[in-house]
Scaffold this motif. Sequence first.
Motif, short mmCIF file in Angstrom:
data_model
loop_
_atom_site.label_atom_id
_atom_site.label_comp_id
_atom_site.label_asym_id
_atom_site.label_seq_id
_atom_site.Cartn_x
_atom_site.Cartn_y
_atom_site.Cartn_z
N GLN A 174 0.06 -0.04 6.77
CA GLN A 174 1.19 0.12 5.87
C GLN A 174 2.17 1.21 6.32
N ALA A 175 1.68 2.30 6.85
CA ALA A 175 2.54 3.41 7.25
C ALA A 175 3.10 3.25 8.66
N ALA A 176 2.76 2.19 9.35
CA ALA A 176 3.18 2.02 10.75
C ALA A 176 4.69 2.02 10.92
N LYS A 177 5.41 1.49 9.95
CA LYS A 177 6.87 1.42 10.10
C LYS A 177 7.51 2.80 10.14
N MET A 231 6.48 -4.27 14.22
CA MET A 231 6.65 -5.73 14.30
C MET A 231 5.39 -6.38 14.88
N TYR A 232 4.83 -5.75 15.89
CA TYR A 232 3.62 -6.28 16.51
C TYR A 232 2.46 -6.32 15.51
N LEU A 233 2.28 -5.22 14.75
CA LEU A 233 1.16 -5.14 13.82
C LEU A 233 1.36 -6.02 12.59
N SER A 234 2.55 -5.97 12.01
CA SER A 234 2.76 -6.65 10.73
C SER A 234 3.14 -8.13 10.88
#
Length: 153
Positions: free
Chosen positions: A78-81, A90-93
């Motif tokens: 969730q905090a990746a952005k 973009m890769y993860l989500s």
Amino acid sequence: MVEIHWTAYVTALTVPVLALVGATIAYRQWRTAQNKLKLDLFDKRMHVYQAVRDALGYIGSHGAIGSEQQIAYLSGIQAAKWLFGPEVDMYLSETLWHKIVDLELHQTMVYEGRNDHPERSKHVQLKAETLKWLIAQYSVLDKKCAKYMILGH
């Protein structure tokens, strides 16, 4: 000739020496704060990174992923952005998440469908391909996250 007492020299040098000591202390505190910020960011990024590795590890060992692990993955990234650049987010989500959803679809079609259903063999093949792709993502994840995970001093 007027003789200047040594205390006059000490008095004259006291203020610049104290200013230099104060500036040195302030600089060291600033560097400490910068290093603390790097460490805090590293810890938060490591939490996201580990959530992804946990999901990939679960998939690799079980050949599927349950809803509990999916929730852990989604809450973990969730905090990746805010912690990583848009490429990693973009890769993860999207990229990785869509493959996880595809794996679940193929899993469902393989085990809940009829054994004689013509689509079953197609889903068995697609599940195997998706599993291979997901397991290969360890190195891709490492490459994408590497520049954010370095603590260089």
